[in-house]
Design a protein around this motif. Structure first.
Motif, short mmCIF file in Angstrom:
data_model
loop_
_atom_site.label_atom_id
_atom_site.label_comp_id
_atom_site.label_asym_id
_atom_site.label_seq_id
_atom_site.Cartn_x
_atom_site.Cartn_y
_atom_site.Cartn_z
N GLY A 1 -4.63 -0.84 -4.35
CA GLY A 1 -5.41 -1.75 -3.53
C GLY A 1 -6.49 -2.47 -4.31
N VAL A 2 -7.22 -1.73 -5.16
CA VAL A 2 -8.31 -2.33 -5.93
C VAL A 2 -7.76 -3.29 -6.98
CG1 VAL A 2 -10.16 -1.84 -7.57
CG2 VAL A 2 -9.88 -0.41 -5.54
N VAL A 3 -6.73 -2.85 -7.70
CA VAL A 3 -6.15 -3.72 -8.73
C VAL A 3 -5.54 -4.97 -8.11
CG1 VAL A 3 -4.32 -3.88 -10.47
CG2 VAL A 3 -5.75 -1.84 -10.36
N ALA A 4 -4.83 -4.82 -7.01
CA ALA A 4 -4.24 -5.98 -6.33
C ALA A 4 -5.31 -6.94 -5.84
CB ALA A 4 -3.36 -5.52 -5.17
N SER A 5 -6.45 -6.41 -5.40
CA SER A 5 -7.55 -7.28 -4.97
C SER A 5 -8.07 -8.12 -6.13
CB SER A 5 -8.70 -6.43 -4.40
OG SER A 5 -8.28 -5.69 -3.28
N LEU A 6 -8.24 -7.48 -7.28
CA LEU A 6 -8.73 -8.22 -8.46
C LEU A 6 -7.69 -9.25 -8.92
CD1 LEU A 6 -10.27 -5.21 -10.43
CD2 LEU A 6 -11.48 -6.95 -9.09
N LEU A 7 -6.42 -8.86 -8.91
CA LEU A 7 -5.37 -9.80 -9.30
C LEU A 7 -5.27 -10.96 -8.32
CD1 LEU A 7 -2.53 -7.38 -10.49
CD2 LEU A 7 -3.97 -8.85 -11.91
N PHE A 8 -5.50 -10.67 -7.04
CA PHE A 8 -5.47 -11.73 -6.03
C PHE A 8 -6.51 -12.81 -6.33
CE2 PHE A 8 -7.16 -13.46 -2.01
CZ PHE A 8 -6.01 -14.06 -1.50
N VAL A 9 -7.72 -12.38 -6.66
CA VAL A 9 -8.77 -13.34 -7.00
C VAL A 9 -8.36 -14.15 -8.23
CG1 VAL A 9 -11.16 -13.58 -7.77
CG2 VAL A 9 -10.58 -11.94 -5.96
N LEU B 1 0.12 -10.10 -3.18
CA LEU B 1 -1.06 -9.38 -3.65
C LEU B 1 -2.01 -9.06 -2.50
CD1 LEU B 1 -1.72 -11.26 -7.00
CD2 LEU B 1 -1.05 -8.86 -6.73
N ALA B 2 -2.15 -9.99 -1.55
CA ALA B 2 -3.00 -9.73 -0.39
C ALA B 2 -2.46 -8.56 0.43
CB ALA B 2 -3.10 -10.98 0.48
N THR B 3 -1.14 -8.52 0.59
CA THR B 3 -0.52 -7.42 1.33
C THR B 3 -0.71 -6.09 0.61
OG1 THR B 3 1.15 -8.97 2.16
CG2 THR B 3 1.62 -6.61 2.39
N ALA B 4 -0.51 -6.11 -0.73
CA ALA B 4 -0.68 -4.88 -1.51
C ALA B 4 -2.14 -4.42 -1.50
CB ALA B 4 -0.22 -5.11 -2.95
N ALA B 5 -3.07 -5.38 -1.57
CA ALA B 5 -4.49 -5.02 -1.58
C ALA B 5 -4.89 -4.37 -0.26
CB ALA B 5 -5.33 -6.28 -1.84
N LEU B 6 -4.57 -5.02 0.84
CA LEU B 6 -4.90 -4.45 2.15
C LEU B 6 -4.14 -3.14 2.39
CD1 LEU B 6 -5.01 -7.48 4.62
CD2 LEU B 6 -6.91 -5.99 4.00
N GLY B 7 -2.85 -3.15 2.06
CA GLY B 7 -2.03 -1.96 2.30
C GLY B 7 -2.49 -0.75 1.51
N GLY B 8 -2.81 -0.95 0.24
CA GLY B 8 -3.25 0.16 -0.59
C GLY B 8 -4.55 0.77 -0.10
N ILE B 9 -5.52 -0.07 0.20
CA ILE B 9 -6.82 0.42 0.66
C ILE B 9 -6.70 1.10 2.02
CG2 ILE B 9 -9.14 -0.30 1.35
CD1 ILE B 9 -8.92 -2.52 -0.78
N VAL B 10 -5.95 0.48 2.91
CA VAL B 10 -5.77 1.05 4.26
C VAL B 10 -5.05 2.40 4.18
CG1 VAL B 10 -4.51 0.75 6.43
CG2 VAL B 10 -5.89 -1.11 5.52
N TYR B 11 -4.00 2.48 3.37
CA TYR B 11 -3.27 3.74 3.22
C TYR B 11 -4.19 4.85 2.73
CZ TYR B 11 0.16 7.21 1.74
OH TYR B 11 0.88 8.37 1.59
#
Length: 534
Positions: free
Chosen positions: A256-264, A224-234
């Motif tokens: 990126g936003v959804v993965a960030s929320l799921l990560f938390v 999830l951390a990878t998806a969050a950073l990757g989505g926002i950066v892309y």
């Protein structure tokens, strides 16, 4: 140059990372050598690639945004998987995971050197980032697991000194290789270092595991951390070329936003979280990490564009550009011992307000130079002021992070702070790229009009604008016209660079404000436990 020297918390990770396992006295110098050479691979790579970017962009006909991905693909995986890399060492053996990281890093470096297109280079850099996520925490844990606590101080001093030398010579060496040979050698230099490390590890380094052996790895958090950073950066890197209404950009931003929320959400529930969120409730710890996020976003994001300015706009060689930040590194190296005493004398708040404030002045000074300026009068004062500001900040920042938690949480706390600094740089480079592109496009259009550029020349440069200062000139034009068009392109880049540096100054001031508001005058330990949940 997105990661200048050691990020915050490295020394603390060594000192508090784990208990020492039995290690023969004769093997300890070899362990230290393996850790130094291994971490040097990552330090050199983090500084050399930025110096090589203009040559890479030119040879592979890459856009400026593809050049961003050359840096970001590596930094993204390193930042997202750094904490997991340390956990893997505890679970499966620190020596084994460290060696695996070295192998992956070296093979990916060869892949970078053999890349025939920028897309292949970006993919190889991503694999290199995965290797770095195993290598970097592994090099630190080798020291903490093989040196008893009373011996770690001397080991840390040796390792820090060697790291300072590496940080100083890395960009200069990279620039020399680019100028006299090829950017390919900036990657191949990792291969002999990797072979030396693997030989030492195989012959002399004992295996060790952590107390977490047998516990569950937070794989979900890592993904999830990878998806969050990757989505926002892309989204931020591709928006200037594809547009914010592009389906791919919107989908990446949503991921990126959804993965960030799921990560938390996952980190609140998982048995052994890679990021214990309860630590963030500690005032000094939360304040220190907010400061880290803001200040290292400014440092990493802003200094990404400095070598591009020096080489593509000012006309400096790669070697000179690589040496441009030497005063920064030397100041931090020479004054680190003095800075480490500031918390004891003044408490954590004052140096963490003053240091970022001085750094803000340094960033503002970077916004002053125009085109065709002298390094010593234009950039040197900014480098010195920024270096002094960061020196006042880094050691007190690490001390504040460590003092805000109990000894049992010290290793996790320093690891989190380390990862935050890297993630901040990843996000900032992407966001600042949008700012640079917007300003560059607007100022270039105005500059071409003032230069009286023909419709054909304007159309050609419109197609080249995605290369920013690396844009080619139209063929068949006279020298005076070429000089006029080059001046318009250089002026547009400098205008964007100024905006970026002023934003960096603002972020540094906000980091100082966060310290003033959130960090107390003394320790703020609350005995927060980070033990895995039953």
């Amino acid at each position: 140059m997105t990661q200048i020297g050691k990020p915050p918390g490295d020394d603390a990770l060594i000192r508090h990372g784990c208990d020492a396992a039995p290690c023969p006295t004769s093997a300890r110098p070899w362990v230290l050598a393996a850790a130094i050479i291994g971490s040097s691979m990552a330090f050199i790579d983090g500084t050399v690639v930025n110096v090589a970017l203009p040559a890479i962009q030119r040879d592979l006909q890459a856009t400026a945004f593809q050049a961003q991905w050359v840096v970001e693909s590596y930094a993204l995986f390193l930042a997202a998987l750094l904490l997991v890399g340390g956990s893997l060492g505890d679970l499966f053996g620190r020596r084994r995971i460290f060696a695996l990281g070295v192998v992956v890093f070296a093979l990916a470096s060869v892949g970078c050197a053999l890349a025939a297109s920028v897309q292949q280079l970006i993919a190889a850099r991503a694999v290199q980032g995965i290797g770095g996520a195993l290598l970097v925490p592994g090099s630190l844990s080798l020291i903490s697991s093989n040196f008893e606590e009373k011996e770690r101080g001397r080991a840390i001093g040796t390792w820090s000194g060697a790291s300072g030398i590496t940080a100083a010579i890395g960009p200069v060496l990279g620039g020399f290789l680019v100028d006299h040979y090829s950017w390919i050698w900036a990657f191949l230099i990792n291969v002999p270092m990797a072979l030396a490390v693997l030989w030492i590890v195989w012959r002399h380094v004992p295996e060790s595991r952590g107390s977490a052996a047998g516990s569950k790895l937070d794989a979900g958090g890592a993904l999830l951390a990878t998806a969050a950073l990757g989505g926002i950066v892309y989204a931020f890197i591709e928006a200037p070329t594809q547009g914010w209404r592009s389906g791919a950009v919107l989908a990446a931003l949503a991921i990126g936003v959804v993965a960030s929320l799921l990560f938390v959400a996952v980190e609140r529930r998982v048995r052994a979280p890679m990021l214990p969120l309860n630590l963030l409730r500690i005032g000094n710890f939360g304040g220190a990490n907010l400061l880290t996020l803001l200040l290292y976003a400014a440092l990493g994001g802003g200094l990404y564009f400095l070598p591009l300015n020096l080489i593509q706009v000012q006309g400096y060689s790669a070697t000179v550009a690589g040496a441009a930040l030497l005063p920064f590194i030397l100041i931090m190296f020479a004054l680190s011992g003095w800075a480490g005493q500031l918390v004891d004398r003044f408490g954590p708040r004052l140096p963490l307000v003053v240091g970022p404030s001085i750094a803000a002045v340094g960033f503002a000074l970077f916004a002053l130079p125009g085109v065709g300026v002298n390094y010593w009068t234009a950039f040197f004062p900014a480098v010195v002021v920024l270096g002094f500001g960061m020196t006042v900040t880094v050691a007190p920042l690490t001390t504040t992070v460590m003092n805000s938690v109990g000894p049992e949480a010290a290793g996790v706390a320093s690891g989190v702070n380390n990862a935050v600094s890297r993630a901040a740089s990843v996000l900032a480079i992407a966001v600042f790229g949008v700012v640079m592109a917007a300003v560059f496009d607007a100022v270039l259009a105005e500059g071409l009009e003032q230069a009286g550029a023909s419709a054909q020349a304007s159309a050609f440069l419109e197609e080249q604008r995605s290369r920013l200062a690396g844009a080619d000139m139209p063929q068949g034009i006279d020298a005076a016209t070429a000089a006029s068009l080059k001046g318009a392109v250089a002026g547009a880049f400098v205008a964007g660079f100024r905006w970026v540096m002023l934003i960096c100054a603002g972020l540094a001031l906000l980091s100082a404000l966060s310290a003033w508001v959130m960090i107390g005058r003394g320790p703020d330990r609350q005995g927060v436990s980070v033990v895995s949940r039953p």
